[in-house]
Design a protein around this motif. Structure first.
Motif, PDB file in Angstrom:
ATOM      1  N   ARG A   1      37.012  22.281  47.789  1.00 33.83           N
ATOM      2  CA  ARG A   1      35.583  21.938  47.733  1.00 33.83           C
ATOM      3  C   ARG A   1      34.987  22.340  46.389  1.00 33.83           C
ATOM      4  NH1 ARG A   1      30.793  23.892  47.872  1.00 33.83           N
ATOM      5  NH2 ARG A   1      31.638  25.996  47.802  1.00 33.83           N
ATOM      6  N   ARG A   2      35.363  23.516  45.908  1.00 28.28           N
ATOM      7  CA  ARG A   2      34.838  24.007  44.630  1.00 28.28           C
ATOM      8  C   ARG A   2      35.308  23.122  43.469  1.00 28.28           C
ATOM      9  NH1 ARG A   2      32.914  28.606  42.193  1.00 28.28           N
ATOM     10  NH2 ARG A   2      33.740  29.091  40.121  1.00 28.28           N
ATOM     11  N   VAL A   3      36.579  22.746  43.468  1.00 25.93           N
ATOM     12  CA  VAL A   3      37.103  21.910  42.387  1.00 25.93           C
ATOM     13  C   VAL A   3      36.474  20.523  42.446  1.00 25.93           C
ATOM     14  CG1 VAL A   3      39.173  20.807  41.481  1.00 25.93           C
ATOM     15  CG2 VAL A   3      39.247  23.201  42.179  1.00 25.93           C
ATOM     16  N   ARG A   4      36.297  19.970  43.658  1.00 30.61           N
ATOM     17  CA  ARG A   4      35.624  18.671  43.770  1.00 30.61           C
ATOM     18  C   ARG A   4      34.232  18.736  43.152  1.00 30.61           C
ATOM     19  NH1 ARG A   4      37.269  18.767  49.431  1.00 30.61           N
ATOM     20  NH2 ARG A   4      39.178  17.544  49.731  1.00 30.61           N
ATOM     21  N   LEU A   5      33.508  19.815  43.433  1.00 29.83           N
ATOM     22  CA  LEU A   5      32.159  19.967  42.898  1.00 29.83           C
ATOM     23  C   LEU A   5      32.183  20.064  41.374  1.00 29.83           C
ATOM     24  CD1 LEU A   5      29.156  20.327  43.455  1.00 29.83           C
ATOM     25  CD2 LEU A   5      29.557  22.784  43.716  1.00 29.83           C
ATOM     26  N   MET A   6      33.154  20.798  40.821  1.00 30.49           N
ATOM     27  CA  MET A   6      33.272  20.890  39.369  1.00 30.49           C
ATOM     28  C   MET A   6      33.478  19.512  38.743  1.00 30.49           C
ATOM     29  SD  MET A   6      35.722  24.270  39.113  1.00 30.49           S
ATOM     30  CE  MET A   6      36.262  23.796  37.466  1.00 30.49           C
ATOM     31  N   ILE A   7      34.359  18.721  39.342  1.00 35.79           N
ATOM     32  CA  ILE A   7      34.643  17.397  38.792  1.00 35.79           C
ATOM     33  C   ILE A   7      33.418  16.496  38.921  1.00 35.79           C
ATOM     34  CG2 ILE A   7      36.092  15.349  39.011  1.00 35.79           C
ATOM     35  CD1 ILE A   7      38.338  17.150  39.979  1.00 35.79           C
ATOM     36  N   GLU A   8      32.715  16.564  40.053  1.00 35.03           N
ATOM     37  CA  GLU A   8      31.528  15.738  40.233  1.00 35.03           C
ATOM     38  C   GLU A   8      30.453  16.092  39.212  1.00 35.03           C
ATOM     39  OE1 GLU A   8      30.433  16.422  44.238  1.00 35.03           O
ATOM     40  OE2 GLU A   8      32.058  15.210  45.090  1.00 35.03           O
ATOM     41  N   ILE A   9      30.332  17.377  38.879  1.00 32.94           N
ATOM     42  CA  ILE A   9      29.322  17.793  37.899  1.00 32.94           C
ATOM     43  C   ILE A   9      29.682  17.284  36.511  1.00 32.94           C
ATOM     44  CG2 ILE A   9      28.326  19.793  36.729  1.00 32.94           C
ATOM     45  CD1 ILE A   9      28.494  21.286  39.375  1.00 32.94           C
ATOM     46  N   THR A  10      30.938  17.481  36.105  1.00 34.65           N
ATOM     47  CA  THR A  10      31.320  17.033  34.756  1.00 34.65           C
ATOM     48  C   THR A  10      31.308  15.523  34.648  1.00 34.65           C
ATOM     49  OG1 THR A  10      32.949  17.345  32.996  1.00 34.65           O
ATOM     50  CG2 THR A  10      33.803  16.921  35.177  1.00 34.65           C
ATOM     51  N   ALA A  11      31.477  14.807  35.768  1.00 36.51           N
ATOM     52  CA  ALA A  11      31.454  13.346  35.723  1.00 36.51           C
ATOM     53  C   ALA A  11      30.061  12.808  35.454  1.00 36.51           C
ATOM     54  CB  ALA A  11      31.984  12.765  37.035  1.00 36.51           C
ATOM     55  N   ARG A  12      29.032  13.638  35.640  1.00 42.81           N
ATOM     56  CA  ARG A  12      27.672  13.182  35.373  1.00 42.81           C
ATOM     57  C   ARG A  12      27.405  13.052  33.878  1.00 42.81           C
ATOM     58  NH1 ARG A  12      23.503  16.168  39.541  1.00 42.81           N
ATOM     59  NH2 ARG A  12      24.638  15.769  41.468  1.00 42.81           N
ATOM     60  N   ALA A  13      28.091  13.878  33.072  1.00 44.77           N
ATOM     61  CA  ALA A  13      27.828  13.881  31.638  1.00 44.77           C
ATOM     62  C   ALA A  13      28.911  13.181  30.830  1.00 44.77           C
ATOM     63  CB  ALA A  13      27.673  15.323  31.134  1.00 44.77           C
ATOM     64  N   GLY A  14      30.116  13.082  31.371  1.00 44.85           N
ATOM     65  CA  GLY A  14      31.226  12.503  30.620  1.00 44.85           C
ATOM     66  C   GLY A  14      31.605  11.126  31.135  1.00 44.85           C
TER      67      GLY A  14
END
Length: 303
Positions: free
Chosen positions: A34-47
């Motif tokens: 869950r934590r890694v999914r959230l990290m990827i979702e956050i970085t996908a907003r800017a990259g």
């Protein structure tokens, strides 16, 4: 080497919280995913990424999550995760990760041209396929572990004929030669083996300044504070409420912060805060400003 279970046979299992009963390991693994999914979702907003990342994140496997979580524990920040997912070459100052990332059912030996100075018979390169990492490749360095995500797995080796994936891998290599960028599962990265990303749990080393440098630094900090005192508020307020006078402002620069203080996981990334307004607050704001019936209002012009 015989390995009993992917979650309990790690050399760093105790450090990562992957020990305990079966139920505890299951909860820890799901929390890690869950934590890694959230990290990827956050970085996908800017990259910018290739299409399909969101769908792949929903199918993130526990082994993939373990690798990305280990990188985060070794100092990876959310902005750097973009380069990792786009094939950036990562050096981690932790040799134990080499064995920790060898999973029973999904890992296999791979041939690669990375870090040829290592004894490949003793430390063979290890590949693993996954929905997010696509093809993960890692191996040992003299002082730690390296890892890189690839868009296309390469299966050729001794006594094996090239297959379709090997031809696609060759095309990725041509793209690398033209762009000088690694071809990762979700984009291109300039973080190559010659210019890698370096992660280390502890990079800060306390050191003392020479007297001339210390004096110059102190003067600069005093000047910055003085300028900030008169620009942060109006000058009359700044004169009435002076800040505390610190004799050694440079002493705070090297002060260590507890826990995850400092730049932390998000580093200099943009952070979004999404909140759902409370229904009670919405109801209050939607109320009209009309006075209740029977209320006495002061006459116009009366104090």
């Amino acid at each position: 080497m015989e390995r009993k279970h992917a979650w309990v046979s790690f050399p760093h299992a105790k450090r990562s919280g992957r020990t305990g009963s079966g139920a505890e390991r299951t909860r820890a693994a799901e929390e890690e995913r869950r934590r890694v999914r959230l990290m990827i979702e956050i970085t996908a907003r800017a990259g910018a990424y290739r299409k399909g990342l969101e769908a792949a994140v929903r199918r993130l496997g526990p082994e993939e999550a373990a690798i990305l979580a280990d990188l985060e524990r070794n100092g990876l920040q959310v902005p750097q995760l973009h380069d990792v997912l786009c094939g950036g070459h990562v050096l981690v100052d932790d040799p134990e990760l080499y064995e920790a990332w060898r999973f029973d059912k999904v890992s296999r030996r791979r041939l690669s041209s990375h870090h040829r100075d290592m004894d490949k018979d003793r430390y063979p390169d290890i590949g693993m396929q996954g929905h997010v990492v696509r093809e993960k490749l890692h191996g040992r360095t003299a002082q730690g572990t390296w890892v890189q995500l690839e868009k296309t797995p390469a299966a050729f080796g001794k006594r094996k004929l090239p297959g379709p994936n090997d031809l696609r891998h060759l095309v990725d290599y041509v793209v690398y030669l033209i762009t000088r960028s690694n071809v990762g599962p979700w984009g291109l990265s300039r973080m190559t083996e010659r210019r890698p990303m370096y992660l280390s749990p502890v990079l800060a080393v306390p050191t003392s300044l020479t007297p001339p440098v210390a004096r110059s630094l102190t003067q600069a900090l005093h000047r910055i504070e003085a300028d900030d005192d008169v620009t942060a508020v109006s000058q009359d307020l700044a004169a009435r409420f002076p800040p505390p006078d610190r004799a050694e402002p440079a002493g705070e620069l090297g002060r260590a912060l507890s826990g995850r203080g400092g730049r932390g996981l998000f580093g200099n990334s943009d952070v979004w805060v999404t909140e759902t307004p409370a229904h009670s607050a919405v109801a209050v704001l939607d109320e009209t400003s009309e006075p209740p019936a029977g209320a006495l209002l002061p006459e116009r012009g009366t104090p």
